[in-house]
Design a protein around this motif. Structure first.
Motif, mmCIF file in Angstrom:
data_model
loop_
_atom_site.group_PDB
_atom_site.id
_atom_site.type_symbol
_atom_site.label_atom_id
_atom_site.label_comp_id
_atom_site.label_asym_id
_atom_site.label_seq_id
_atom_site.Cartn_x
_atom_site.Cartn_y
_atom_site.Cartn_z
ATOM 1 N N SER A 177 0.814 -1.210 0.000
ATOM 2 C CA SER A 177 0.000 0.000 0.000
ATOM 3 C C SER A 177 0.846 1.258 0.000
ATOM 4 O O SER A 177 0.310 2.363 0.080
ATOM 5 N N LYS A 178 2.153 1.134 -0.100
ATOM 6 C CA LYS A 178 3.026 2.309 -0.117
ATOM 7 C C LYS A 178 3.433 2.611 -1.555
ATOM 8 O O LYS A 178 2.642 3.132 -2.323
ATOM 9 N N GLY A 179 4.651 2.255 -1.976
ATOM 10 C CA GLY A 179 5.087 2.597 -3.329
ATOM 11 C C GLY A 179 4.189 2.053 -4.417
ATOM 12 O O GLY A 179 3.989 2.679 -5.453
ATOM 13 N N CYS A 180 3.613 0.862 -4.187
ATOM 14 C CA CYS A 180 2.745 0.252 -5.209
ATOM 15 C C CYS A 180 1.381 0.910 -5.283
ATOM 16 O O CYS A 180 0.720 0.883 -6.318
ATOM 17 N N GLY A 181 0.921 1.458 -4.160
ATOM 18 C CA GLY A 181 -0.386 2.089 -4.161
ATOM 19 C C GLY A 181 -1.549 1.119 -4.166
ATOM 20 O O GLY A 181 -2.637 1.438 -4.654
ATOM 21 N N ALA A 182 -1.366 -0.104 -3.616
ATOM 22 C CA ALA A 182 -2.486 -1.040 -3.487
ATOM 23 C C ALA A 182 -3.415 -0.561 -2.380
ATOM 24 O O ALA A 182 -2.981 0.137 -1.457
ATOM 25 N N PRO A 183 -4.702 -0.919 -2.432
ATOM 26 C CA PRO A 183 -5.620 -0.478 -1.382
ATOM 27 C C PRO A 183 -5.238 -0.964 0.004
ATOM 28 O O PRO A 183 -5.502 -0.285 0.994
ATOM 29 N N MET A 184 -4.643 -2.161 0.091
ATOM 30 C CA MET A 184 -4.274 -2.715 1.391
ATOM 31 C C MET A 184 -3.288 -3.859 1.182
ATOM 32 O O MET A 184 -3.096 -4.335 0.074
ATOM 33 N N GLY A 185 -2.673 -4.282 2.280
ATOM 34 C CA GLY A 185 -1.919 -5.516 2.268
ATOM 35 C C GLY A 185 -0.416 -5.374 2.198
ATOM 36 O O GLY A 185 0.133 -4.356 1.785
ATOM 37 N N SER A 186 0.217 -6.437 2.667
ATOM 38 C CA SER A 186 1.658 -6.628 2.537
ATOM 39 C C SER A 186 1.879 -8.081 2.159
ATOM 40 O O SER A 186 0.938 -8.886 2.155
ATOM 41 N N VAL A 187 3.107 -8.403 1.859
ATOM 42 C CA VAL A 187 3.430 -9.787 1.523
ATOM 43 C C VAL A 187 4.737 -10.130 2.216
ATOM 44 O O VAL A 187 5.662 -9.300 2.268
ATOM 45 N N ILE A 188 4.796 -11.332 2.812
ATOM 46 C CA ILE A 188 6.033 -11.775 3.442
ATOM 47 C C ILE A 188 6.620 -12.907 2.618
ATOM 48 O O ILE A 188 5.892 -13.688 1.995
ATOM 49 N N VAL A 189 7.955 -12.989 2.607
ATOM 50 C CA VAL A 189 8.643 -13.970 1.772
ATOM 51 C C VAL A 189 9.705 -14.684 2.594
ATOM 52 O O VAL A 189 10.230 -14.163 3.577
ATOM 53 N N GLY A 190 10.002 -15.904 2.188
ATOM 54 C CA GLY A 190 11.027 -16.700 2.836
ATOM 55 C C GLY A 190 11.070 -18.083 2.219
ATOM 56 O O GLY A 190 10.562 -18.302 1.117
ATOM 57 N N THR A 191 11.666 -19.040 2.944
ATOM 58 C CA THR A 191 11.671 -20.412 2.455
ATOM 59 C C THR A 191 10.277 -21.000 2.583
ATOM 60 O O THR A 191 9.421 -20.488 3.304
ATOM 61 N N LYS A 192 10.038 -22.100 1.887
ATOM 62 C CA LYS A 192 8.724 -22.740 1.973
ATOM 63 C C LYS A 192 8.448 -23.219 3.389
ATOM 64 O O LYS A 192 7.329 -23.076 3.908
ATOM 65 N N GLU A 193 9.443 -23.778 4.048
ATOM 66 C CA GLU A 193 9.258 -24.236 5.425
ATOM 67 C C GLU A 193 8.882 -23.073 6.339
ATOM 68 O O GLU A 193 8.003 -23.193 7.201
ATOM 69 N N PHE A 194 9.558 -21.941 6.150
ATOM 70 C CA PHE A 194 9.284 -20.770 6.979
ATOM 71 C C PHE A 194 7.867 -20.262 6.734
ATOM 72 O O PHE A 194 7.115 -20.000 7.681
ATOM 73 N N ILE A 195 7.469 -20.097 5.466
ATOM 74 C CA ILE A 195 6.153 -19.552 5.142
ATOM 75 C C ILE A 195 5.045 -20.507 5.601
ATOM 76 O O ILE A 195 3.978 -20.068 6.061
ATOM 77 N N ASP A 196 5.276 -21.808 5.500
ATOM 78 C CA ASP A 196 4.269 -22.753 5.998
ATOM 79 C C ASP A 196 3.997 -22.517 7.476
ATOM 80 O O ASP A 196 2.848 -22.622 7.940
ATOM 81 N N ARG A 197 5.024 -22.205 8.235
ATOM 82 C CA ARG A 197 4.835 -21.954 9.668
ATOM 83 C C ARG A 197 4.188 -20.596 9.912
ATOM 84 O O ARG A 197 3.418 -20.429 10.865
ATOM 85 N N THR A 198 4.483 -19.594 9.055
ATOM 86 C CA THR A 198 3.884 -18.269 9.261
ATOM 87 C C THR A 198 2.368 -18.303 9.128
ATOM 88 O O THR A 198 1.677 -17.456 9.709
ATOM 89 N N ILE A 199 1.850 -19.263 8.372
ATOM 90 C CA ILE A 199 0.386 -19.338 8.193
ATOM 91 C C ILE A 199 -0.300 -19.551 9.542
ATOM 92 O O ILE A 199 -1.375 -19.002 9.795
ATOM 93 N N TRP A 200 0.320 -20.323 10.449
ATOM 94 C CA TRP A 200 -0.249 -20.532 11.784
ATOM 95 C C TRP A 200 -0.334 -19.200 12.536
ATOM 96 O O TRP A 200 -1.348 -18.894 13.157
ATOM 97 N N PHE A 201 0.748 -18.446 12.478
ATOM 98 C CA PHE A 201 0.764 -17.180 13.227
ATOM 99 C C PHE A 201 -0.136 -16.128 12.569
ATOM 100 O O PHE A 201 -0.704 -15.287 13.260
ATOM 101 N N ARG A 202 -0.263 -16.157 11.247
ATOM 102 C CA ARG A 202 -1.212 -15.240 10.603
ATOM 103 C C ARG A 202 -2.616 -15.483 11.146
ATOM 104 O O ARG A 202 -3.356 -14.539 11.435
ATOM 105 N N LYS A 203 -3.004 -16.751 11.261
ATOM 106 C CA LYS A 203 -4.314 -17.092 11.822
ATOM 107 C C LYS A 203 -4.402 -16.623 13.277
ATOM 108 O O LYS A 203 -5.402 -16.029 13.706
#
Length: 779
Positions: A637-663
């Motif tokens: 929502s900053k330089g891109c000018g999207a209405p909302m949201g961010s995106v996090i990136v990492g290894t597949k193992e890391f992102i699979d675990r982040t889904i628990w914490f997002r919930k």
């Protein structure tokens, strides 16, 4: 320039031809030129373009396709948006000068546009900067004239539209040192005539040596050059005697142009009348008329010791009373165009004073008609050719170079899905300098939301929502990371990443003491991650370096202190870049810090809220940059000018675990496909605009620096951070002065620019801060 040469009566033919002539024309026969898409640095530019070419003096002018040139080491390639048409262009084509121009010439010397490519030796211009090309295209830079600032007298001088190809084409080349920096607050189409007519009269004004409060006579004040001369003289603090003829010209000069006195040059006792109204004669006279008599008149009424500056060129020779010139110590000067610095001064005066240049914008193909109007004396004001695909008024100031970003009319008649409320929001965003999160959806983003084809539940549906998955795949390809996860905000993204890296306390996070994750995320770190924080102040006052980091890492060898588990960096911080070099050095050191067996190594996290701004400005590969981090949160929502949201990136193992914490952190969403589609469209359509946003920010910073402002942080990207404490300016004063101009600002002194900031907003900001600085000095 030579604006007042007499016109020969020969007839020349003007035709439109080419290989081939474009098929899409409007009812008036205006050509619709092909869009030339955005080309990031290093990519190949178009090889052909449209341009007006004449083979030699007096011969046919053709509008045809010609090659796009390549800039030399000290040159820039400029994509032309607008080009003014000057009488000099007409005379160069007609053959009114004793020296013939080069053959197969592209005319024009009042072009403005955006830097599309730069030579290897160019250091002070970047792709996307807004520049102008005037008569002086190239000089040697080392002769006695160049050294003294008299570049127009350089013996190796090359002239746009006369000895080198000019600005009646979509791309043209200029020596970087001679490119004019166009300030914010003036539309490109208005800036174009200033590059010739404006600088001609401004230079003549300087040559007159008239001082503020003294009187200068403008001879021919009712014409195009004369009216500009009157306005420049008033803007520079002089008293103006307008000399023209007729009741209409009298009213225009006194009431529209603000002249202090008016004398009709046809008056039977003209010279005595001038002396009477000025109390002894003007201190200087600028003659822009093209007849001989005004010169003789000026020699009789000029104040002793005064200066006559000749701009207009009467046909033939002249005689004069040299006895009076000598005994009255009257100086006579010829005045030509100014140099780059003087031209930029002329543009800045217009921005500061607010007077208007009279011009009329016509289609690129209408150069022949424009010349005909010039020859028959029917020209009113200045004609400007619209060469670029799109209009220039920001946020409409877009070009083919920055993609298909045609200006959108936000009203209920234009598009059924664009509301009047959105149009008002866009207007407000154009004056909102609080943050780059204040942007509102553009037409492509609105279209993406309306046309979203998936409405799945990102939690309940097996495999998630297809649109969200497609967007996450797009981010993976962009960043080079194994996996990505769409989240609601930058704060949520940062805190999810930090919590995912941390397992069992005690543990600590090492970061810049000003970092957003620590100071602006509501104390989330100790609450959500049970971690302490080691805040480090950078020794350079801008960004952390390895020297700041390495002595502050706590290893697992002393149970008195919680060990460092994460080093969290931020890019940008206050708009300033954390350079790739420093990120690499810190990462390489941190990843080699010893940890006990079975323990994961210290993690590297990046708060990349404005990472897209940073890599665009530093011109580095985002994949390489992120390779030095185990995780990153990138705001959409900053330089891109999207209405909302961010995106996090990492290894597949890391992102699979982040889904628990997002919930866990309340980030489970329903029908997120619309927001993912909007973010994807914003990434495609708004990201290419960042170079122009950065260029506009730098130009405003240059203006503020010139009028006395000091900065807390370097202006690397889209932010200006004023050092209010050093200048002794209360933050509330910034808000108060800006509010009077209809602007939105924070009292912190941070000014954030974005792709929807308007020219009007920038002009208001400069006026507000000029008034604040003026009042501060006064009291």
């Amino acid at each position: 320039m030579f604006h007042c040469l007499s016109t020969h009566s020969r007839k020349q033919q003007l035709i439109v031809s080419g290989t081939p002539r474009p098929q899409n024309t409007d009812s008036m026969g205006s050509i619709a030129f092909p869009s030339l898409p955005y080309r990031p640095p290093g990519q190949v530019l178009p090889t052909t373009q449209w341009g007006h070419v004449f083979r030699s003096q007096g011969e046919t002018i053709e509008l045809k396709q010609i090659p796009v040139g390549k800039p030399g080491p000290d040159e820039v390639l400029v994509q032309i948006e607008y080009s003014g048409v000057c009488h000099t262009d007409l005379h160069a084509w007609k053959g009114d000068w004793p020296v013939a121009p080069k053959s197969n010439l592209v005319g024009g010397h009042e072009g403005v546009g955006l830097v599309a490519a730069i030579g290897s030796q160019v250091r002070d211009l970047r792709i996307g900067d807004t520049v102008g090309i005037q008569w002086v295209n190239r000089t040697c830079g080392i002769c006695e004239f160049c050294a003294a600032g008299n570049q127009p007298l350089c013996p190796q001088l090359q002239l746009s539209g006369y000895t080198v190809d000019g600005t009646f084409q979509q791309y043209t080349i200029c020596k970087a040192d001679n490119a004019i920096r166009i300030p914010p607050g003036i539309a490109l189409e208005e800036a174009a005539p200033v590059l010739c007519a404006g600088i001609t009269v401004y230079k003549a004004l300087k040559e007159s040596n008239v001082q503020p409060g003294q009187i200068i006579a403008i001879v021919g004040a009712g014409g195009g050059l004369g009216s500009l001369a009157c306005q420049y003289a008033k803007a520079c603090g002089h008293k103006v005697l307008a000399i023209s003829s007729g009741a209409a010209k009298r009213a225009m000069c006194l009431y529209d142009l603000g002249a202090d006195y008016f004398v009709d040059y046809k008056s039977s006792n003209m010279t005595e009348e001038v002396k009477q109204v000025t109390g002894g004669g003007p201190h200087a006279a600028m003659i822009v008329s093209s007849v001989e008599e005004p010169f003789h008149q000026a020699a009789k009424y000029i104040r002793p010791g005064g200066t006559i500056v000749v701009v207009g060129l009467p046909p033939g020779g002249m005689t004069t009373d040299f006895f009076s010139l000598v005994t009255q110590k009257i100086s006579v000067k010829g005045s030509y165009v100014g140099n780059r610095t003087e031209t930029e001064e002329a543009l800045a005066i217009i921005v500061r004073s607010g007077f208007r240049v009279q011009f009329n914008v016509v289609d690129f193909a209408e150069l022949p008609k424009t010349y005909e109007l010039m020859e028959t004396g029917q020209m009113k004001g200045r004609t400007v050719l619209k060469i670029g695909k799109d209009a220039s008024g920001y946020p409409d100031r877009r070009s083919q170079f920055f993609g298909d970003t045609s200006p959108v009319r936000y009203n209920n008649e234009a598009k059924g899905y664009v509301s009047g409320a959105l149009g008002q929001a866009i207007d407000k965003a154009g004056r909102d300098f609080r943050s780059d999160t204040v942007t509102v959806p553009t037409e492509p983003v609105m279209q993406a939301i309306i046309n979203a084809s998936t409405f799945g539940d990102d939690i309940y549906d097996e495999g998630g929502d297809p649109a969200v998955n497609a967007f996450q795949d797009k981010i993976k390809a962009l960043t080079g990371k194994e996996a990505a996860l769409f989240v609601l905000s930058g704060t949520q993204g940062n805190q999810i990443c930090l919590r995912t890296h941390l397992h069992q306390p005690p543990h600590t996070i090492l970061l810049d003491y000003r970092a957003h994750v620590q100071t602006w995320e509501t104390g989330a770190i100790p609450l959500l991650s049970q971690a302490t924080v080691t805040g480090v102040e950078p020794k350079n006052g801008v960004h952390l370096t390895l020297d700041d980091i390495k002595d502050r890492i706590v290893e697992e060898n002393n149970f008195h202190f919680p060990p460092t588990r994460i080093v969290s960096l931020e890019n940008t911080l206050g708009g300033s870049i954390l350079p790739l070099r420093d990120a690499r050095e810190i990462s390489n050191y941190v990843r080699n810090v010893r940890v006990p067996p079975g323990r994961p190594r210290i993690a590297m996290h990046l708060d990349g809220a404005r990472l897209l701004e940073a890599v665009t400005a530093e011109r580095v590969d985002i994949k390489e940059y992120l390779s030095y981090f185990d995780s990153a949160s990138i705001c959409l929502s900053k330089g891109c000018g999207a209405p909302m949201g961010s995106v996090i990136v990492g290894t597949k193992e890391f992102i699979d675990r982040t889904i628990w914490f997002r919930k866990m952190f309340g980030g489970a969403t329903r029908q997120t496909g619309m927001m993912a589609a909007a973010a994807s469209a914003a990434l495609d359509h708004n990201l290419p605009l960042l170079p122009e946003v950065h260029a506009r920010t730098r130009r405003v910073a240059d203006y503020l620096r010139r009028i006395g402002y000091e900065f807390l942080m370097p202006v690397d990207t889209n932010m200006i951070v004023l050092d209010l404490k050093k200048m002794g300016i209360p933050g509330d004063a910034i808000v108060e002065y800006c509010k009077k101009q209809g602007l939105y600002t924070f009292p912190s002194g941070r000014l954030a620019f974005h792709h929807q900031i308007s020219d009007d907003g920038i002009s208001r900001l400069q006026k507000a801060l000029m008034e604040l600085m003026t009042d501060r000095r006064r009291f």
